[in-house]
Scaffold this motif. Structure first.
Motif, PDB file in Angstrom:
ATOM      1  N   ARG A  79     -37.218 112.487 -28.805  1.00  0.00           N
ATOM      2  CA  ARG A  79     -36.913 112.267 -30.219  1.00  0.00           C
ATOM      3  C   ARG A  79     -37.689 111.057 -30.735  1.00  0.00           C
ATOM      4  N   ASP A 103     -35.964 108.213 -26.435  1.00  0.00           N
ATOM      5  CA  ASP A 103     -34.745 109.006 -26.570  1.00  0.00           C
ATOM      6  C   ASP A 103     -35.108 110.463 -26.265  1.00  0.00           C
ATOM      7  N   ARG A 105     -34.826 114.485 -25.230  1.00  0.00           N
ATOM      8  CA  ARG A 105     -33.927 115.633 -25.455  1.00  0.00           C
ATOM      9  C   ARG A 105     -33.119 115.829 -24.172  1.00  0.00           C
ATOM     10  N   TRP A 106     -31.939 116.381 -24.274  1.00  0.00           N
ATOM     11  CA  TRP A 106     -31.015 116.487 -23.129  1.00  0.00           C
ATOM     12  C   TRP A 106     -31.626 117.245 -21.961  1.00  0.00           C
ATOM     13  N   TRP A 107     -32.399 118.277 -22.239  1.00  0.00           N
ATOM     14  CA  TRP A 107     -32.904 119.136 -21.173  1.00  0.00           C
ATOM     15  C   TRP A 107     -34.078 118.518 -20.409  1.00  0.00           C
ATOM     16  N   ALA A 109     -34.237 114.957 -20.141  1.00  0.00           N
ATOM     17  CA  ALA A 109     -33.785 113.603 -19.774  1.00  0.00           C
ATOM     18  C   ALA A 109     -33.813 113.327 -18.270  1.00  0.00           C
ATOM     19  N   PRO A 110     -33.361 114.245 -17.403  1.00  0.00           N
ATOM     20  CA  PRO A 110     -33.367 113.937 -15.966  1.00  0.00           C
ATOM     21  C   PRO A 110     -34.760 113.687 -15.384  1.00  0.00           C
TER      22      PRO A 110
END
Length: 132
Positions: A79, A103, A105-107, A109-110
């Protein structure tokens, strides 16, 4: 690093040099004709993963010649991205510091922490080799 600040600052003043210190995979390309690091400049970057390529646009937000510059970006994977490239004189050469705030994205992030750690470890060795 043992290189003098003037040499390090000159190296960081041209975006083409980023490819010289980036890992061979994914291959990094700066998609710009004018690659001088100048405040207010926008440029595109591509990471080539062989079966697909990922592009994003970066913005040179701030430049303090001989000291640091800041690039920022917004995109599909991240983001926001803010990267401070800092170089300062020390007794035996130049201290390089990269400050990254992003920041993801959730997918993705790892994978960001692992990927950034690997990239900056590679760059540390590469910059020593290139500027010795």
């Amino acid at each position: 690093m043992h290189a003098p600040l003037t040499r390090v600052a000159a190296f960081y003043s041209d975006l083409r040099n980023l490819a010289k210190i980036s890992p061979p995979f994914p291959r990094l390309r700066i998609l710009a004709e004018d690659t001088a690091v100048e405040e207010g400049k926008t440029f595109d970057i591509e990471l080539d993963f062989i079966i697909f390529a990922m592009r994003w646009r970066s913005f040179i937000e701030q430049v303090h010649p001989g000291s640091f510059f800041v690039d920022t970006s917004q995109g599909k994977l991240l983001r926001t991205w803010r990267h401070v490239h800092r170089y300062e004189p020390v007794d035996d050469g130049t201290l390089l510091t990269d400050e990254v705030v992003c920041d993801p994205r959730w997918w993705v992030a790892p994978f960001i922490g692992i990927g950034l750690t690997a990239i900056f470890a590679f760059r540390r060795r590469a910059i020593e080799r290139v500027l010795r």
